[in-house]
Design a protein around this motif. Structure first.
Motif: not given
Length: 146
Positions: A5, A9, A37, A42
């Motif tokens: 992921k 991302y 998210i 992030l």
């Protein structure tokens, strides 16, 4: 083959940032909202992309993030390789845990290595610019205004 992921991302951050009109900054908060998210997650990704020279971060009240280079200079294969911490497909790829008795003469590991290299080569053939060819649709889906 499966990407983590974190890599997924990372590519989304680059796509989002690359879809912004020239000179307009993106924020972690807006990317978080668009893709659902966590901002914390992030933040780590943005930090890594910044260290890699893919995006530039501008601090302060009017700060944000933007691509550090043109989208045609950002190779997808390079991003994937740097974001994935390993490509251990099976036990025989990891010397620390390999307990398989046939590893010294097994041909499967060579087949899997060839498959992995082919997988990565496909990514090498694309840049971020290639992922942005349908930019009008992407902007609409991500709610980016010109």
């Amino acid at each position: 083959m499966r990407l983590k992921k974190y890599t997924d991302y990372s590519l989304r951050v680059l796509i989002y940032t690359g879809s912004k009109p020239d000179g307009e900054l993106a924020s972690i908060k807006e990317i978080s909202k668009v893709f659902d998210i966590s901002e914390n997650h992030l933040g780590k990704i943005v930090h890594q992309l910044n260290k890699m020279g893919m995006i530039e971060t501008i601090r302060g009240r009017a700060g944000g993030i933007k691509l550090a280079k043109s989208s045609k200079e950002i190779n997808v294969g390079e991003v994937v390789r740097k974001m994935e911490d390993d490509f251990v497909l099976m036990e025989c790829f990891d010397r620390d845990i390999n307990q398989c008795v046939i590893t010294p003469s097994c041909k499967l590991k060579h087949v899997l290595n060839d498959a992995l290299q082919a997988f990565l080569t496909v990514f090498d053939n694309y840049t971020l610019e290639d992922l942005l060819t349908n930019q009008d649709e992407l902007k609409q889906l991500m709610n980016i205004q010109d």
